[in-house]
Write a protein that holds these residues in place. Structure first.
Motif, PDB file in Angstrom:
ATOM      1  N   PHE B  31       0.825  -1.205   0.000  1.00 55.99           N
ATOM      2  CA  PHE B  31       0.000   0.000   0.000  1.00 55.99           C
ATOM      3  C   PHE B  31       0.862   1.259   0.000  1.00 55.99           C
ATOM      4  O   PHE B  31       0.558   2.238  -0.693  1.00 55.99           O
ATOM      5  CB  PHE B  31      -0.940   0.004   1.212  1.00 55.99           C
ATOM      6  CG  PHE B  31      -1.878   1.167   1.209  1.00 55.99           C
ATOM      7  CD1 PHE B  31      -2.868   1.247   0.243  1.00 55.99           C
ATOM      8  CD2 PHE B  31      -1.744   2.199   2.127  1.00 55.99           C
ATOM      9  CE1 PHE B  31      -3.728   2.334   0.213  1.00 55.99           C
ATOM     10  CE2 PHE B  31      -2.608   3.280   2.089  1.00 55.99           C
ATOM     11  CZ  PHE B  31      -3.597   3.345   1.136  1.00 55.99           C
ATOM     12  N   ALA B  34       2.216   1.866  -3.489  1.00 51.99           N
ATOM     13  CA  ALA B  34       1.174   2.388  -4.374  1.00 51.99           C
ATOM     14  C   ALA B  34       0.826   3.825  -4.014  1.00 51.99           C
ATOM     15  O   ALA B  34       0.631   4.675  -4.884  1.00 51.99           O
ATOM     16  CB  ALA B  34      -0.076   1.515  -4.288  1.00 51.99           C
ATOM     17  N   LYS B  35       0.790   4.096  -2.709  1.00 53.69           N
ATOM     18  CA  LYS B  35       0.410   5.438  -2.255  1.00 53.69           C
ATOM     19  C   LYS B  35       1.498   6.437  -2.652  1.00 53.69           C
ATOM     20  O   LYS B  35       1.204   7.556  -3.091  1.00 53.69           O
ATOM     21  CB  LYS B  35       0.217   5.405  -0.738  1.00 53.69           C
ATOM     22  CG  LYS B  35      -0.530   6.586  -0.189  1.00 53.69           C
ATOM     23  CD  LYS B  35      -1.990   6.606  -0.636  1.00 53.69           C
ATOM     24  CE  LYS B  35      -2.576   7.986  -0.379  1.00 53.69           C
ATOM     25  NZ  LYS B  35      -3.279   8.524  -1.519  1.00 53.69           N
ATOM     26  N   VAL B  38       1.205   7.402  -6.310  1.00 51.88           N
ATOM     27  CA  VAL B  38       0.156   8.328  -6.746  1.00 51.88           C
ATOM     28  C   VAL B  38       0.248   9.669  -6.028  1.00 51.88           C
ATOM     29  O   VAL B  38      -0.522  10.571  -6.316  1.00 51.88           O
ATOM     30  CB  VAL B  38      -1.259   7.752  -6.555  1.00 51.88           C
ATOM     31  CG1 VAL B  38      -1.461   6.556  -7.450  1.00 51.88           C
ATOM     32  CG2 VAL B  38      -1.519   7.391  -5.112  1.00 51.88           C
TER      33      VAL B  38
END
Lengths: 160, 251
Positions: B31, B34-35, B38
Motif C-alpha cells: 500500500f 502504491a500510495k 500516486v
C-alpha cells in the motif's frame, strides 16, 4: 502438511482490505490520470494535425501570391521594354527629320547666297563693261594706245 | 536444529503469529508503494514512482490482453495489479534475513502462551514469506477461483454451464476434475516454490561460512523464482477468468 486454517481467513480478509484500499486510494486516481493523459495526448495530436493543415494552406496561399507577384513584375518589365523601344524609335525619327530639315535649309541658304553673289557680280561686270566701253570711246586714237588701254582696264578688273 | 513458527491458541483457534505479522507487513509495503506512486501524480509530469506503477499497470494490461479482449478484462485489472504487487513483495520478503528467537516452555507473546509443540525449548522463526504458508497461498487461490466461477455464472451463464458437458455429457467427470485441478495447481505451485526456496536457504545457512557463495547464488535465483511465480499466478488468473467469461466461437 500442517495447515493453520486461521491464516487462510486472515489472508482472505487482509487481501480484501488491501484490494479495497488500493482501488480506493491508489489505482482509482491513477487510472483517471492515465485516462486524462490519453485524452491530453489525443488533443495534442489533433492540435498538431490542425496547425499542420493550416500551415500547409498558408504555404499554398503564399506560393500562389508569390507566383502572382512574379507574373505582375514580368508584365511590367515587358510593358516597359515595349514603351522604351517605341520611344527610342520616335526620338530617332524626330532627330532624323530635324537633321533633314536643317540640311535643306542650309542648301537653300547656300543657293540664295550664290544667286545673290552672281547677281551682284553681273551688276559689277556690266557697270565695268560700260566704263571700259566709255574709256575706249574717249581714247580712240590709235590701235596701240587702244590696246594699251584695254589691257590697262582689264588688268584693273583682274586686280579687283 | 528446527525452527517452528510462533503459534498461539486463542479461543480454541490456532493462530500463526509469524504469518499474520508478515501478511500485515506485506500489505503495508504494497500500500505504501502504491500510495507513494500516486502522491503528486500528474498528467503531464509523472514522478519516477508514478512511472513505475504505470509500468506495472501496463504490464498487467498486457497479461490481460494476451488472454482475452481487453475491454472484457478491464474489471480485473485492479485485481491483477493488486495480486502481482502483493505476490511479488510477499515472495521476496522472506529472502533477505530471518528473525529467530529462543524460547522456553511457557514463554508468552503479548500475554498469549506460545505453543512450542510440547518441546522444552525451541527456536522460533518470526520472519518468512507469507506465501511460504500453504493456507496463505490457498487464500489467494480461493479468491481467484471463486471469482472466476462467480464471473462465469454472472456474465456468461449459458456457456459457462454448458462447458461442463462439452463436447459430450460423458465428459462431465473430466471437466470437474479439470476445475478441481486448477485451484490445486495454482496454490500448490506458488506455495511449493516459495517454501522450497526458504527451506533451501535454511539448509545453506547450515553450511556455515562455506555456504556464502551458494547463498548468494540461491538468493539471486529466489528473486527470479519469486518474480516468475507472481507473474505466473496473475497470468493463470487471467487465463482462468477468460475461460470462464469468454465464449468460444463455434462455426
Amino acid at each position: 502438511m500442517d495447515i493453520v486454517w486461521s491464516n487462510f481467513f486472515i489472508q482472505l480478509i487482509a487481501f480484501g482490505i488491501l484490494f479495497w484500499l488500493l482501488s480506493r486510494y491508489a489505482f482509482g486516481p491513477l487510472f483517471s490520470i492515465m485516462e486524462q493523459r490519453k485524452q491530453f495526448v489525443k488533443e495534442q495530436l489533433e492540435g498538431a494535425e490542425n496547425s499542420r493543415k493550416q500551415a500547409e494552406a498558408q504555404y499554398e496561399e503564399q506560393k500562389q501570391s508569390l507566383a502572382q507577384a512574379r507574373k505582375d513584375a514580368y508584365d511590367i518589365i515587358e510593358q516597359a521594354k515595349h514603351t522604351s523601344t517605341k520611344q527610342a524609335d520616335e526620338i530617332v525619327h524626330a532627330a532624323k527629320s530635324e537633321a533633314t530639315r536643317l540640311k535643306d535649309e542650309a542648301v537653300k541658304d547656300i543657293e540664295s547666297e550664290k544667286n545673290k553673289a552672281i547677281a551682284s557680280l553681273r551688276a559689277q561686270v556690266s557697270g565695268m563693261s560700260v566704263m571700259i566701253a566709255s574709256k575706249i570711246i574717249e581714247k580712240q586714237i590709235d590701235d596701240k594706245s587702244q590696246e594699251q588701254l584695254v589691257d590697262q582696264y582689264l588688268n584693273e578688273v583682274g586686280s579687283k | 536444529m528446527d525452527h517452528i513458527f510462533p503459534e498461539v491458541h486463542l479461543g480454541g483457534i490456532r493462530f500463526d503469529l509469524a504469518a499474520i505479522f508478515m501478511i500485515v507487513i506485506t500489505s503495508i509495503i504494497v500500500f505504501v508503494i502504491a500510495k507513494l506512486a500516486v502522491r503528486g501524480a500528474s498528467v503531464t509530469n509523472p514522478t519516477k514512482m508514478q512511472n513505475f506503477l504505470e509500468w506495472v499497470i501496463e504490464f498487467v494490461q498486457n497479461i490481460i490482453g494476451t488472454t482475452m479482449d481487453l475491454k472484457k478484462g478491464r474489471p480485473y485489472l485492479t485485481l491483477g495489479i493488486a495480486l502481482i504487487m502483493y505476490l511479488f513483495v510477499a515472495n521476496l520478503l522472506g529472502l533477505p534475513f530471518g528473525i529467530i528467537t529462543h524460547a522456553h516452555e511457557g514463554a508468552t507473546f503479548l500475554g498469549m502462551t506460545l505453543d512450542l509443540g510440547g518441546e522444552e525449548e525451541a527456536h522460533i522463526a518470526w520472519w518468512k514469506s507469507p506465501t511460504a504458508d500453504v493456507a496463505v497461498s490457498g487464500a489467494l487461490m480461493a479468491i481467484v477461483i471463486v471469482l472466476t466461477h462467480v464471473e462465469g455464472l454472472r456474465r456468461n451463464r449459458k456457456h459457462y454451464l454448458k462447458h461442463y458437458i462439452e463436447p459430450y455429457a460423458a465428459f462431465l467427470p473430466l471437466n470437474i476434475i479439470k476445475e478441481i485441478a486448477k485451484p490445486l495447481s495454482l496454490s500448490l505451485r506458488l506455495y511449493g516454490n516459495i517454501f522450497a526456496g526458504e527451506v533451501m536457504i535454511g539448509v545453506i545457512m547450515g553450511m556455515g561460512w562455506f555456504g556464502i557463495p551458494a547463498l548468494i547464488v540461491w538468493q539471486g535465483f529466489s528473486i527470479f523464482v519469486g518474480a516468475i511465480q507472481s507473474f505466473v499466478f496473475v497470468m493463470l488468473t487471467m487465463v482462468y477468468m477468460s475461460q470462464a467469461i469468454v465464449h468460444e466461437e463455434h462455426h
